[in-house]
Every structure is written in structure tokens, then in C-alpha cells.
Design a protein around this motif. Structure first.
Motif, PDB file in Angstrom:
ATOM      1  N   SER A   1      17.153  35.195 -14.307  1.00 26.01           N
ATOM      2  CA  SER A   1      17.653  34.179 -13.133  1.00 26.01           C
ATOM      3  C   SER A   1      17.913  35.217 -11.832  1.00 26.01           C
ATOM      4  CB  SER A   1      19.010  33.458 -13.650  1.00 26.01           C
ATOM      5  OG  SER A   1      20.038  34.424 -13.298  1.00 26.01           O
ATOM      6  N   GLU A   2      17.177  34.188 -10.690  1.00 30.93           N
ATOM      7  CA  GLU A   2      17.418  34.790  -9.338  1.00 30.93           C
ATOM      8  C   GLU A   2      18.975  35.335  -9.368  1.00 30.93           C
ATOM      9  OE1 GLU A   2      14.409  34.484  -7.333  1.00 30.93           O
ATOM     10  OE2 GLU A   2      15.280  35.950  -6.389  1.00 30.93           O
ATOM     11  N   ARG A   3      19.683  34.594  -9.338  1.00 32.12           N
ATOM     12  CA  ARG A   3      20.910  34.470  -9.103  1.00 32.12           C
ATOM     13  C   ARG A   3      21.605  35.831  -9.800  1.00 32.12           C
ATOM     14  NH1 ARG A   3      25.597  32.010  -7.370  1.00 32.12           N
ATOM     15  NH2 ARG A   3      27.434  32.330  -8.595  1.00 32.12           N
ATOM     16  N   GLY A   4      21.516  35.857 -11.144  1.00 30.20           N
ATOM     17  CA  GLY A   4      21.775  37.080 -11.999  1.00 30.20           C
ATOM     18  C   GLY A   4      21.499  38.457 -11.601  1.00 30.20           C
ATOM     19  N   ARG A   5      20.060  38.490 -11.184  1.00 30.76           N
ATOM     20  CA  ARG A   5      19.453  39.562 -10.561  1.00 30.76           C
ATOM     21  C   ARG A   5      20.222  39.879  -9.180  1.00 30.76           C
ATOM     22  NH1 ARG A   5      14.316  37.869 -11.727  1.00 30.76           N
ATOM     23  NH2 ARG A   5      13.832  36.928  -9.787  1.00 30.76           N
ATOM     24  N   LYS A   6      20.415  38.907  -8.281  1.00 24.62           N
ATOM     25  CA  LYS A   6      21.192  39.333  -7.251  1.00 24.62           C
ATOM     26  C   LYS A   6      22.693  39.963  -7.569  1.00 24.62           C
ATOM     27  CE  LYS A   6      18.703  36.701  -3.472  1.00 24.62           C
ATOM     28  NZ  LYS A   6      18.336  35.368  -3.115  1.00 24.62           N
TER      29      LYS A   6
ATOM     30  N   ALA B   1      17.336  45.633 -14.134  1.00 25.62           N
ATOM     31  CA  ALA B   1      17.843  44.345 -13.744  1.00 25.62           C
ATOM     32  C   ALA B   1      16.590  43.574 -13.461  1.00 25.62           C
ATOM     33  CB  ALA B   1      18.705  44.364 -12.533  1.00 25.62           C
ATOM     34  N   ASP B   2      15.790  43.654 -12.683  1.00 29.41           N
ATOM     35  CA  ASP B   2      14.567  42.924 -12.326  1.00 29.41           C
ATOM     36  C   ASP B   2      13.718  42.597 -13.492  1.00 29.41           C
ATOM     37  OD1 ASP B   2      15.159  42.842  -9.747  1.00 29.41           O
ATOM     38  OD2 ASP B   2      13.529  44.040  -9.199  1.00 29.41           O
ATOM     39  N   ASP B   3      13.692  43.552 -14.539  1.00 24.67           N
ATOM     40  CA  ASP B   3      12.669  43.369 -16.033  1.00 24.67           C
ATOM     41  C   ASP B   3      13.688  42.611 -16.860  1.00 24.67           C
ATOM     42  OD1 ASP B   3      10.673  44.832 -15.057  1.00 24.67           O
ATOM     43  OD2 ASP B   3      11.050  46.482 -16.236  1.00 24.67           O
ATOM     44  N   TYR B   4      14.753  42.500 -16.950  1.00 23.14           N
ATOM     45  CA  TYR B   4      15.493  42.083 -17.925  1.00 23.14           C
ATOM     46  C   TYR B   4      16.329  40.539 -17.568  1.00 23.14           C
ATOM     47  CZ  TYR B   4      14.129  45.875 -20.660  1.00 23.14           C
ATOM     48  OH  TYR B   4      13.296  46.921 -21.257  1.00 23.14           O
TER      49      TYR B   4
END
Lengths: 144, 124
Positions: free
Chosen positions: A115-120, A109-112
């Protein structure tokens, strides 16, 4: 440069950061899973798999030493396969695997996801999935 | 974690690095594939009934087994290479050779298993 870096302590090298600890955890948990799978494989051979199971059944047991994975084989007595000991081994393998897997999901998730929100959101879903899969899996293993 | 990335998903997937890129992306696909399979398997065993039966039918299909066996075997062999090379960093000089050994182990094991899975799946 390299000799200079090697003289630094673990803390000075940044080895104590969360990311580094998870990095080393991923490697060590992989080794732990290898050990547990090998252990279950040897256990199956000791308990009579040599003459009463085929390779696919033995591998099925090795990857998850749960009694339901040997019910369709020619093993006459399932009692030694469903002891508390094997249930604890199976739960240990399950918990190591989910912990290893959830960190893999977070890394992807961090790689692809930019957006900060999407990762969270993906991190949260991964952790909820890990917790629920661990609980449901442990329940299945314990009651089977 | 305070990450600031300007790379979108599409740009990330288009990335092509030097040697080892193929094993890198296959390791991720394998990990995700196993995550999907184990989630399905736990849900099917936990809930059972018609829902569990439907899920069972998906992952007992020979095509799914060919896919999931690829995921498991590749992730396991590639993961062992990564673990050994990372824990003994001096071996990183031989990364290319390690990847060749990895393929030499993976391809025969995988092809034998695919042969068996497809033969059983075809009813033979």
C-alpha cells in the motif's frame, strides 16, 4: 541495442533521476565505508595495536574508531586514540553508514509493502530514525 | 515515487528467482540485522543506566554475536561483489563465478569466528 544505448548521454539515459542517483550512492558509500574501515585499521596498527590489542579489539576499533572501544585493551596511553581527527573519522563513518542504511530500508519497504500509505509511513519512520541515530551517535562520539 | 505494486508482503517473500536469490535475501537480512544492532548500541550508549544495561546484555550474548557477525561479514563481502560487478558491468557475465568466490571467502572466515565466539561464550 546495446551500442545504441551507450551513445546516449547520462541525462538521456535517465541517470539523473533520484532513484539512479541513490543507486550509485549506495555503491559509492559502500566503497567509502571500506576505505574508512581500512584507514581506521591501519591507524590502529600504527598507534600500537600490534602488541597491545587482540584481533577482536582491533576489529571493534576499525568498525567504529571511538576511544571507548579501546578502553578495555592493554593500550597504556589513550590520548592518540581520542583526538579530534579520530572523532571526525568516526562521525564520517557514522553518517555514511546511516545514509547507506536508510536508503536500504526505503528500498526494502518499497519491495514488500504494497500500500502507498504503508510505504510512506515506513519511509517517514526510516528517515526519522536516520536523523535521530546520526545526531545521538555523533553526540556520543564527540563527548566520549 | 508513484510506484504501483500489486504484490503483497507474503507474495514478495515467497519469490524465488534464479542464481543469486539466496545472496539477495541474505543481503537484506544482514542489512536489517545491522540496522537493529546499531540502533540498540546507540540507544544503549546514549541513555545508559538500567535501560542501557539491559540492551548491552542482549547484544553481548554470544548467540547475538554469532548472528550479528553473520550480518556484518555477509553484507560486507556480498556488498563488495555487488559494487564491483555494478561499477564494471562487463564482469556481470561472471556473476555465478563471483558468487562462488564470495562463498569461498565467507564460509572459512565465518566459521573461524563462530568457533572463537562460541568458545569464549562457553567460558573457555
Amino acid at each position: 541495442m546495446t551500442t545504441k544505448t551507450r551513445k546516449l548521454s547520462l541525462k538521456q539515459r535517465g541517470m539523473m533521476s533520484f532513484e539512479t542517483q541513490m543507486w550509485i550512492f549506495t555503491r559509492l558509500s559502500a566503497l567509502a565505508m571500506y576505505a574508512l574501515i581500512l584507514f581506521a585499521l591501519i591507524g590502529a596498527l600504527v598507534m600500537g595495536a600490534r602488541y597491545q590489542m587482540n584481533l577482536a579489539d582491533v576489529m571493534r576499533w576499525a568498525f567504529m574508531p571511538n576511544v571507548s572501544h579501546v578502553q578495555s585493551t592493554n593500550i597504556p596511553d589513550l590520548a592518540p586514540w581520542m583526538t579530534i581527527f579520530w572523532k571526525l573519522v568516526a562521525i564520517a563513518l557514522l553518517l555514511v553508514a546511516t545514509a547507506h542504511g536508510v536508503h536500504g530500508l526505503v528500498v526494502i519497504a518499497d519491495d514488500y509493502i504494497a500500500s502507498e500509505r504503508g510505504r510512506k509511513i515506513v519511509r517517514f519512520i526510516s528517515m526519522v530514525m536516520m536523523a535521530s541515530m546520526s545526531l545521538m551517535g555523533a553526540y556520543i562520539i564527540w563527548t566520549s | 515515487m508513484g510506484l504501483k505494486r500489486d504484490v503483497s508482503l507474503a507474495a514478495g517473500l515467497r519469490y524465488r528467482g534464479p542464481a543469486g536469490y539466496l545472496t539477495f535475501i541474505l543481503h537484506r537480512i544482514g542489512g536489517l540485522g545491522m540496522g537493529i544492532f546499531i540502533t540498540m548500541h546507540i540507544l544503549a550508549s546514549f541513555f545508559g543506566g538500567r535501560f542501557g544495561g539491559t540492551l548491552n546484555g542482549i547484544y553481548e550474548h554470544w548467540a547475538f554475536q554469532v548472528f550479528i557477525y553473520f550480518c556484518v561479514l555477509f553484507h560486507a563481502i556480498n556488498g563488495l561483489r555487488i559494487t564491483i560487478l555494478d561499477l564494471w558491468p562487463k564482469l556481470l557475465d561472471y556473476q555465478t563465478e563471483a558468487i562462488w568466490i564470495e562463498w569461498a571467502v565467507f564460509i572459512p572466515l565465518y566459521l573461524i569466528a563462530v568457533y572463537v565466539i562460541v568458545r569464549v561464550g562457553a567460558g573457555g
